[in-house]
Design a protein around this motif. Sequence first.
Motif, mmCIF file in Angstrom:
data_model
loop_
_atom_site.group_PDB
_atom_site.id
_atom_site.type_symbol
_atom_site.label_atom_id
_atom_site.label_comp_id
_atom_site.label_asym_id
_atom_site.label_seq_id
_atom_site.Cartn_x
_atom_site.Cartn_y
_atom_site.Cartn_z
ATOM 1 N N SER A 7 0.813 -1.219 0.000
ATOM 2 C CA SER A 7 0.000 0.000 0.000
ATOM 3 C C SER A 7 0.846 1.268 0.000
ATOM 4 C CB SER A 7 -0.957 -0.005 1.204
ATOM 5 O OG SER A 7 -1.794 -1.137 1.187
ATOM 6 N N GLY A 8 1.896 1.278 -0.807
ATOM 7 C CA GLY A 8 2.718 2.465 -0.937
ATOM 8 C C GLY A 8 3.719 2.684 0.177
ATOM 9 N N ILE A 9 3.866 1.713 1.086
ATOM 10 C CA ILE A 9 4.838 1.790 2.182
ATOM 11 C C ILE A 9 5.849 0.663 2.011
ATOM 12 C CG2 ILE A 9 5.200 1.746 4.678
ATOM 13 C CD1 ILE A 9 3.674 4.188 3.762
ATOM 14 N N THR A 10 7.130 0.992 2.114
ATOM 15 C CA THR A 10 8.191 -0.008 2.073
ATOM 16 C C THR A 10 8.604 -0.364 3.493
ATOM 17 O OG1 THR A 10 9.016 0.888 -0.012
ATOM 18 C CG2 THR A 10 10.520 -0.527 1.232
ATOM 19 N N TYR A 11 8.793 -1.664 3.740
ATOM 20 C CA TYR A 11 9.160 -2.161 5.071
ATOM 21 C C TYR A 11 10.523 -2.840 5.006
ATOM 22 C CZ TYR A 11 4.203 -1.497 6.087
ATOM 23 O OH TYR A 11 2.944 -0.958 6.242
ATOM 24 N N ARG A 12 11.390 -2.523 5.968
ATOM 25 C CA ARG A 12 12.676 -3.201 6.172
ATOM 26 C C ARG A 12 12.667 -3.794 7.573
ATOM 27 N NH1 ARG A 12 16.762 -1.164 7.340
ATOM 28 N NH2 ARG A 12 18.165 -2.797 6.649
ATOM 29 N N LEU A 13 12.637 -5.111 7.660
ATOM 30 C CA LEU A 13 12.588 -5.794 8.944
ATOM 31 C C LEU A 13 13.901 -6.530 9.153
ATOM 32 C CD1 LEU A 13 10.874 -6.651 11.429
ATOM 33 C CD2 LEU A 13 10.114 -8.604 10.070
ATOM 34 N N GLU A 14 14.701 -6.062 10.102
ATOM 35 C CA GLU A 14 15.985 -6.696 10.404
ATOM 36 C C GLU A 14 15.812 -7.639 11.591
ATOM 37 O OE1 GLU A 14 19.748 -4.448 10.382
ATOM 38 O OE2 GLU A 14 18.540 -2.737 9.727
ATOM 39 N N VAL A 15 16.100 -8.898 11.341
ATOM 40 C CA VAL A 15 16.050 -9.922 12.380
ATOM 41 C C VAL A 15 16.859 -11.105 11.854
ATOM 42 C CG1 VAL A 15 13.879 -10.888 11.487
ATOM 43 C CG2 VAL A 15 14.525 -11.298 13.876
ATOM 44 N N ALA A 16 17.531 -11.813 12.739
ATOM 45 C CA ALA A 16 18.498 -12.826 12.301
ATOM 46 C C ALA A 16 17.868 -14.023 11.601
ATOM 47 C CB ALA A 16 19.321 -13.301 13.502
ATOM 48 N N ASP A 17 16.666 -14.422 12.013
ATOM 49 C CA ASP A 17 16.070 -15.667 11.527
ATOM 50 C C ASP A 17 15.014 -15.387 10.459
ATOM 51 O OD1 ASP A 17 15.595 -18.656 11.938
ATOM 52 O OD2 ASP A 17 13.584 -17.826 12.285
ATOM 53 N N LYS A 18 15.132 -16.054 9.319
ATOM 54 C CA LYS A 18 14.201 -15.812 8.211
ATOM 55 C C LYS A 18 12.772 -16.226 8.558
ATOM 56 C CE LYS A 18 13.733 -18.495 4.639
ATOM 57 N NZ LYS A 18 13.928 -19.263 3.380
ATOM 58 N N ALA A 19 12.621 -17.388 9.192
ATOM 59 C CA ALA A 19 11.277 -17.852 9.530
ATOM 60 C C ALA A 19 10.582 -16.864 10.468
ATOM 61 C CB ALA A 19 11.341 -19.242 10.164
ATOM 62 N N ARG A 20 11.337 -16.351 11.419
ATOM 63 C CA ARG A 20 10.746 -15.374 12.340
ATOM 64 C C ARG A 20 10.412 -14.075 11.607
ATOM 65 N NH1 ARG A 20 13.219 -12.221 17.567
ATOM 66 N NH2 ARG A 20 11.209 -11.781 18.581
ATOM 67 N N ALA A 21 11.281 -13.675 10.698
ATOM 68 C CA ALA A 21 11.034 -12.457 9.931
ATOM 69 C C ALA A 21 9.724 -12.573 9.146
ATOM 70 C CB ALA A 21 12.199 -12.198 8.976
ATOM 71 N N ILE A 22 9.504 -13.713 8.504
ATOM 72 C CA ILE A 22 8.273 -13.914 7.725
ATOM 73 C C ILE A 22 7.063 -13.897 8.653
ATOM 74 C CG2 ILE A 22 7.028 -15.527 6.264
ATOM 75 C CD1 ILE A 22 9.749 -16.423 5.165
ATOM 76 N N GLN A 23 7.192 -14.556 9.800
ATOM 77 C CA GLN A 23 6.080 -14.588 10.762
ATOM 78 C C GLN A 23 5.731 -13.169 11.225
ATOM 79 O OE1 GLN A 23 7.025 -16.095 14.668
ATOM 80 N NE2 GLN A 23 4.974 -16.933 14.950
ATOM 81 N N LEU A 24 6.746 -12.373 11.548
ATOM 82 C CA LEU A 24 6.492 -11.012 12.010
ATOM 83 C C LEU A 24 5.919 -10.147 10.890
ATOM 84 C CD1 LEU A 24 9.711 -10.369 14.149
ATOM 85 C CD2 LEU A 24 7.412 -10.926 14.973
ATOM 86 N N ALA A 25 6.430 -10.347 9.681
ATOM 87 C CA ALA A 25 5.954 -9.545 8.551
ATOM 88 C C ALA A 25 4.483 -9.818 8.241
ATOM 89 C CB ALA A 25 6.807 -9.824 7.315
ATOM 90 N N THR A 26 4.090 -11.069 8.280
ATOM 91 C CA THR A 26 2.696 -11.382 7.988
ATOM 92 C C THR A 26 1.761 -10.888 9.092
ATOM 93 O OG1 THR A 26 3.009 -13.596 8.968
ATOM 94 C CG2 THR A 26 3.263 -13.399 6.589
ATOM 95 N N GLY A 27 2.303 -10.673 10.298
ATOM 96 C CA GLY A 27 1.491 -10.169 11.412
ATOM 97 C C GLY A 27 1.651 -8.690 11.636
#
Length: 218
Positions: free
Chosen positions: A196-216
């Motif tokens: 929706s016109g916003i870019t997100y950069r999520l820094e976290v060591a674990d990919k699975a956790r990053a995906i979980q946080l991003a979807t939530g």
Amino acid sequence: MNLDDELRALGRSAVVPPVDPELTAAVLARVADVPARRRLRDRWRAFLAGLCVLLAGLALTPPVRATVAEWLRIGGVEAHPVGTGPSTAPPVPGVSGNLSLEEAARVAGFTPARPVVLGAPAGVEASQGFVAMSWDGVRLEQFQSAVEPFYWKKYYSELEYVPTVDGYWFSTPHELLLVDKRVVRIAGPTLVWERSGITYRLEVADKARAIQLATGTS
């Protein structure tokens, strides 16, 4: 060298992934039904039609999308591959600001999102069009995707396409630069996506956790 020769040279040097055989068969069947024409205008039309079909097929393939992201933007982030890069990165940096989310929204000019499962962030800071927040080992930056990129990323490992968020995972440490090429810092593993016109950069060591946080994130 004329244009015709330049196109032939470009075709010989181009490297593309394999195309779906069914797509190839369909294109060849259509071409077979067209009477042969030797005029330059008709050869151009056939060339452009085939090129459009090829590009359409490539655009549907996630691995190819990851390759294209090497030189195209991901929202407000532009990624550029390099030969070598940093081998290590410092811990995920925290955010020292103590704004509330409501205050950050007023400063940034948009309502920031956050991973709901993490609760209130430990730190929040904002500027026009930009919000950063952090938790222990997690940093989320979000900014409006403008005509020009906000960040450049210089990386030396392949990008991994993450269909869950239609984004990309930077698995290795990489240089994070502002659009004016000033190095901000070395960043660790990061998930980048746009919504929706916003870019997100999520820094976290674990990919699975990053995906979980991003979807939530909402």
